[in-house]
Design a protein around this motif. Structure first.
Motif, PDB file in Angstrom:
ATOM      1  N   MET A  21       0.637  -1.184   0.081  1.00 55.04           N
ATOM      2  CA  MET A  21      -0.068  -0.119  -0.015  1.00 55.04           C
ATOM      3  C   MET A  21       0.921   1.333   0.038  1.00 55.04           C
ATOM      4  O   MET A  21       0.585   2.003  -0.858  1.00 55.04           O
ATOM      5  N   SER A  99      -7.318   0.332   8.612  1.00 55.25           N
ATOM      6  CA  SER A  99      -7.608  -0.709   7.944  1.00 55.25           C
ATOM      7  C   SER A  99      -7.854  -2.280   8.613  1.00 55.25           C
ATOM      8  O   SER A  99      -8.420  -3.179   7.941  1.00 55.25           O
ATOM      9  N   ILE A 126      -9.917  -3.540   4.618  1.00 51.05           N
ATOM     10  CA  ILE A 126      -9.318  -3.744   3.347  1.00 51.05           C
ATOM     11  C   ILE A 126      -9.734  -5.347   2.623  1.00 51.05           C
ATOM     12  O   ILE A 126      -9.816  -6.130   3.841  1.00 51.05           O
ATOM     13  N   SER A 127      -9.915  -5.517   1.631  1.00 51.08           N
ATOM     14  CA  SER A 127      -9.787  -6.856   1.334  1.00 51.08           C
ATOM     15  C   SER A 127      -9.248  -7.121  -0.108  1.00 51.08           C
ATOM     16  O   SER A 127      -9.067  -6.124  -0.930  1.00 51.08           O
ATOM     17  N   ALA A 133      -2.645  -5.426  -2.962  1.00 51.89           N
ATOM     18  CA  ALA A 133      -2.387  -4.040  -2.143  1.00 51.89           C
ATOM     19  C   ALA A 133      -1.049  -3.517  -2.978  1.00 51.89           C
ATOM     20  O   ALA A 133      -0.940  -2.090  -3.153  1.00 51.89           O
ATOM     21  N   LEU A 138      -6.921  -2.681  -4.160  1.00 51.79           N
ATOM     22  CA  LEU A 138      -7.641  -3.393  -3.303  1.00 51.79           C
ATOM     23  C   LEU A 138      -9.233  -3.220  -3.352  1.00 51.79           C
ATOM     24  O   LEU A 138      -9.254  -1.939  -3.836  1.00 51.79           O
ATOM     25  N   THR A 139      -9.957  -3.696  -2.558  1.00 54.92           N
ATOM     26  CA  THR A 139     -11.321  -3.218  -2.254  1.00 54.92           C
ATOM     27  C   THR A 139     -11.300  -2.804  -0.870  1.00 54.92           C
ATOM     28  O   THR A 139     -10.789  -3.345  -0.056  1.00 54.92           O
ATOM     29  N   ILE A 140     -11.858  -1.701  -0.914  1.00 61.60           N
ATOM     30  CA  ILE A 140     -12.049  -1.015   0.650  1.00 61.60           C
ATOM     31  C   ILE A 140     -13.236  -0.605   0.859  1.00 61.60           C
ATOM     32  O   ILE A 140     -14.122  -0.053   0.348  1.00 61.60           O
ATOM     33  N   ALA A 160      -6.917   1.882  -3.727  1.00 62.70           N
ATOM     34  CA  ALA A 160      -8.231   1.019  -4.086  1.00 62.70           C
ATOM     35  C   ALA A 160      -8.583   1.023  -5.697  1.00 62.70           C
ATOM     36  O   ALA A 160      -8.492   1.821  -6.550  1.00 62.70           O
ATOM     37  N   LYS A 177     -17.259  -5.568   6.855  1.00 63.48           N
ATOM     38  CA  LYS A 177     -16.257  -6.538   6.420  1.00 63.48           C
ATOM     39  C   LYS A 177     -16.419  -7.792   7.506  1.00 63.48           C
ATOM     40  O   LYS A 177     -16.138  -9.088   7.098  1.00 63.48           O
TER      41      LYS A 177
END
Lengths: 304, 304
Positions: A21, A99, A126-127, A133, A138-140, A160, A177
């Motif tokens: 990140m 996160s 985050i996912s 990353a 990412l998915t946030i 993201a 999440k």
């Protein structure tokens, strides 16, 4: 900062996710200071051209945005309010992006505590794995005040591929999440139960993988994790103990709300059993290995 | 039959799956005779241009291929060996294609019993809903002797988009199907637990659907079944009691092999609880409704 200047970002936690990140933030042209309990990780980031800091307080001193990339609520709280924590130095009006996956009630409490000091808090679990990353894809799952979103946006855009804006209140991101983690945890346990049971029947588990991934029994986790079992490779991409933690949070939330969750409760027991058998730090597909060991079923790469 | 003639097919069971399969067989140019316990279903098939028969024995009399489309092992056994059953009239060398989901040991027993009389048996459970049955686009998980496959092929080609050939022995197809059902059943129960728990947190469950289907917590079943919950529509596409049966078979198989399957055991209890609450014949997404009712959680379309 002047409106035209690029915001300065501090990244606290330079593990496999945080490092990627931080690099994504740099690639977007932001000035990034990294901090980690491991001095080696900081050195590595500095070698890549980033700035280093010895403590969260030092990293946050000149930051407009702090991105916290640690594994749980306790670490997040220490980074914020512990000795040499972010709250000692962060400028008023700056934003803290959290996160870590945690209980939504804890996210709400941390947000309230920080916002009372004049800083913003974005609840932003985050996912996506280390690779996404590093690619800034990412998915946030984010929630927070419009001011928190506005301040955080340059960093969110850099990190993201998919940003969900899930409401004004911290805790919403965490709650979404946790629902994801409930499902992901159950699906890993179910995939492990199924593949070991298939091996017990004498089925060719590579064929099982082929059939299931094309059938109604498929899940994202089955498709993603079972290749580790086929290859007998349990080097941790994500460890068993992560789901011991996350399904544990689900149980705590559900019990306090008097909401029965027997399927995820059963899945948690399987992660606990795998951890208890000494595989807590191994890849979470090790749950399949645990089923196989207990039942004397042979899987690829395991001793007869 | 002469090698050049189109084989004649009997379809036993003209429910939502069987009717579509019979129509797919006709579309492929085969001569199809349909039979069902419901005289109305047979009439409907005859109205569409098919032939009708009053009993399995009558349907099988001039058939080269019999396709059995019923829900379980007991019905399959009755069709084969009961009064007016297929075995009374089917020609030597003809093939019986069994599509019901059942314990692999039972599939092996039925195959052995039929093959001893000089007919072939193909263990061929199906996957895919009524729509794919009607389009001739089922997934078929088949096992049996080369002779059984060879005899069955014109019918398989007409009914399947994807045919897995899983070995020479009856029972292999059934075993693969049971692994799929283990996963599918757990995933429906987990999806139900998660969506009801999300509603309990006050989350917008349409947003939950959007986030989860794009995240690592997704499964084929979550994506396929949860729209029924979002719409409050529990008209049965596939009923709760199907998984009471299929997860029950898993438990029987696992117990007899001394193989613990706690995750699917928990899922079975949720289907049982839903069936016990009077929703056994409703859509299997009703498991979510059961969670919601028990916990006083409001879902779309449900009374406050």
């Amino acid at each position: 900062m002047p409106e035209t200047a690029k915001p300065r970002v501090a990244v606290i936690g330079l593990g496999s996710m945080g490092f990627g990140m931080a690099m994504s933030l740099r690639r977007a042209g932001l000035e990034v200071t990294g901090c980690d309990v491991s001095a080696d990780s900081v050195k590595r980031f500095v070698a890549e051209g980033g700035k280093g800091a010895a403590t969260p307080a030092e990293a946050a001193k000149s930051a407009d945005i702090v991105v916290s990339v640690v594994v749980n609520a306790a670490q997040t709280e220490t980074i914020l309010f512990g000795k040499d924590g972010v709250a000692e130095t962060l400028a008023k009006g700056a934003v803290f992006i959290s996160s870590a996956t945690m209980d939504p009630d804890v996210a709400r409490r941390l947000a309230k505590q920080l916002e009372e000091t004049g800083r913003h808090y974005l609840d932003a679990p985050i996912s996506g794995g280390a690779q996404r990353a590093a690619q800034g894809e990412l998915t946030i799952l984010a929630s927070g005040s419009p001011a928190a979103f506005s301040k955080a946006r340059p960093a969110l855009d850099a990190m993201a591929a998919k940003l969900y804006e899930l409401g004004d209140d911290a805790g919403q991101g965490a709650a979404f999440k946790m629902i994801n983690q409930l499902l992901a945890g159950v699906h890993i346990a179910a995939a492990s139960e199924a593949i070991a049971f298939a091996a017990k029947q004498g089925l060719d588990i590579r064929k099982v993988y082929e059939v299931i991934t094309a059938s109604a029994g498929n899940s994202w986790m089955f498709e993603n994790r079972m290749p580790h079992v086929l290859d007998g490779d349990y080097a941790p991409r994500s460890a068993v103990d992560i789901f011991v933690k996350d399904l544990g949070i689900i149980q705590d939330m559900a019990r306090s709300q008097k909401f029965p969750v027997p399927v995820s409760a059963a899945a948690l027991q399987m992660f606990l059993m795998t951890s208890a058998a000494g595989m807590g730090r191994d890849d979470d597909a090790s749950v399949a290995r645990m089923y196989a060991k207990v039942t004397g079923t042979r899987l690829p790469g395991e001793p007869k």
